[in-house]
Enzyme design. Sequence first.
Site, mmCIF file in Angstrom:
data_model
loop_
_atom_site.group_PDB
_atom_site.id
_atom_site.type_symbol
_atom_site.label_atom_id
_atom_site.label_comp_id
_atom_site.label_asym_id
_atom_site.label_seq_id
_atom_site.Cartn_x
_atom_site.Cartn_y
_atom_site.Cartn_z
ATOM 1 N N PRO A 276 43.145 40.540 41.662
ATOM 2 C CA PRO A 276 42.394 40.097 42.840
ATOM 3 C C PRO A 276 43.195 40.261 44.115
ATOM 4 O O PRO A 276 44.388 39.973 44.164
ATOM 5 C CB PRO A 276 42.109 38.616 42.548
ATOM 6 C CG PRO A 276 43.178 38.209 41.596
ATOM 7 C CD PRO A 276 43.479 39.420 40.767
ATOM 8 N N CYS A 277 42.526 40.753 45.130
ATOM 9 C CA CYS A 277 43.143 40.914 46.448
ATOM 10 C C CYS A 277 42.128 40.497 47.502
ATOM 11 O O CYS A 277 41.759 41.287 48.375
ATOM 12 C CB CYS A 277 43.594 42.355 46.675
ATOM 13 S SG CYS A 277 44.905 42.906 45.570
ATOM 14 N N GLN A 278 41.656 39.241 47.417
ATOM 15 C CA GLN A 278 40.576 38.802 48.290
ATOM 16 C C GLN A 278 40.923 38.895 49.765
ATOM 17 O O GLN A 278 40.051 39.054 50.603
ATOM 18 C CB GLN A 278 40.172 37.360 47.956
ATOM 19 C CG GLN A 278 39.329 37.260 46.706
ATOM 20 C CD GLN A 278 40.183 37.031 45.466
ATOM 21 O OE1 GLN A 278 41.333 37.461 45.415
ATOM 22 N NE2 GLN A 278 39.632 36.382 44.470
#
Length: 398
Positions: free
Chosen positions: A109-111
């Site tokens: 995840p790399c929100q």
Amino acid sequence: MDADGDAVSESDAASDADGATASGDDAPVVAGFFSGCGGLDLGFERAGFDVALGSDQWEPAAQTYRRNFPDTEFVEEDVRELDAPAVRAAVERAGYDHEGIDVVIGGPPCQGFSRLNNEQIELDEMEKDRRNTLFEEFLRVVSVLEPQLVLMENVRDLINRQTSDDRYVKDLIVEEFAAQGYKCEYRVLEAEQYGVPQKRRRIFFMGTDRDVPIRFPEPTTPEGQWRTAGAALADATDDLPNMTYADTGEKTLERIRHVPPGGYYRDLPDRLKTKKYQCDCEDTDTCPHEPEIVKRYGTYLRRLDPGEPSLTVSTNVFIHPTEDRYLTPREMARLQTFPDEFVFEGTKTDVMKQIGNAVPVRLGEELANQLLEYFPEVRDAPPADPDVYEQQSLTDLA
């Protein structure tokens, strides 16, 4: 009929037959990390890969994964806490030698890179949000298992992100692949071009430590033949799992009735739009000002157009294209091409998050089919030299 309620074509049947053949004793073996509920993993399983291992630290996603992949070893752990011996032990519990993993897949995840997080502000997102360095942990695990091929997924807007020293994050990722001995290419794929009834953009990084060309799948569905939201939802019935209807109040229902197909909040009559006082008056009863209409953007009160693919599925629920109600989690999952027998665990909020974060199953399957063409020859191919490999320009790909 397939699990999405569509007629199965001869080519689909042939693909299924090929997948059944490929899933024999010599099927390439996959390990997944940051698996979520398993959308990408299911795509690989459908293509004929042996999905030996999945991993995620979020309990609801772990419960969903275990239910739908009962024969796959699952590690419910923060990847940052998994050292090399723990990774190898997990593979061995799955019944494989740790050197027997052919492909590693996942979507760390790399929100902080998404469009919803300050797209116009060039900040060092890697310093701001620890989730944005998880790709390094993903590639650390890759270095432990040394697969021939690696596939990593992320949000499309990552390509625009720069660090505080003006380096593009996508280039840092390519450099990290190279540091682990993998040449790498990346490409933004549009899900609707691969049979998914949804307009969804994601960036995929594909790496290999072998001297073979990197190939992404060509689109399978030309414009004009895109699968529509209306077709994907047409035969959903109340007896399906996760077919939970929203308890919608009368005021919201009145608004929903006024939203046309393909429309959203801005199409409401002014009397139904949200109004707020924008003045500094403390007493609104004696205030001489009138409340002003609040502007809304994005997917708020968005009704799908039955003749078009859906907009990007997220945790925001769409209005049904032809009925005056919100979609159920099952219907949102259909837009992500999950089969109806795939059951999601957790609260409704948990389920919607799992669905919104997933890679569409059909897109995952097309990527897996492309990787399947490498086997078995790639296992004996000579090693790559990532130091002299030229990354393809993203300008030509986006």
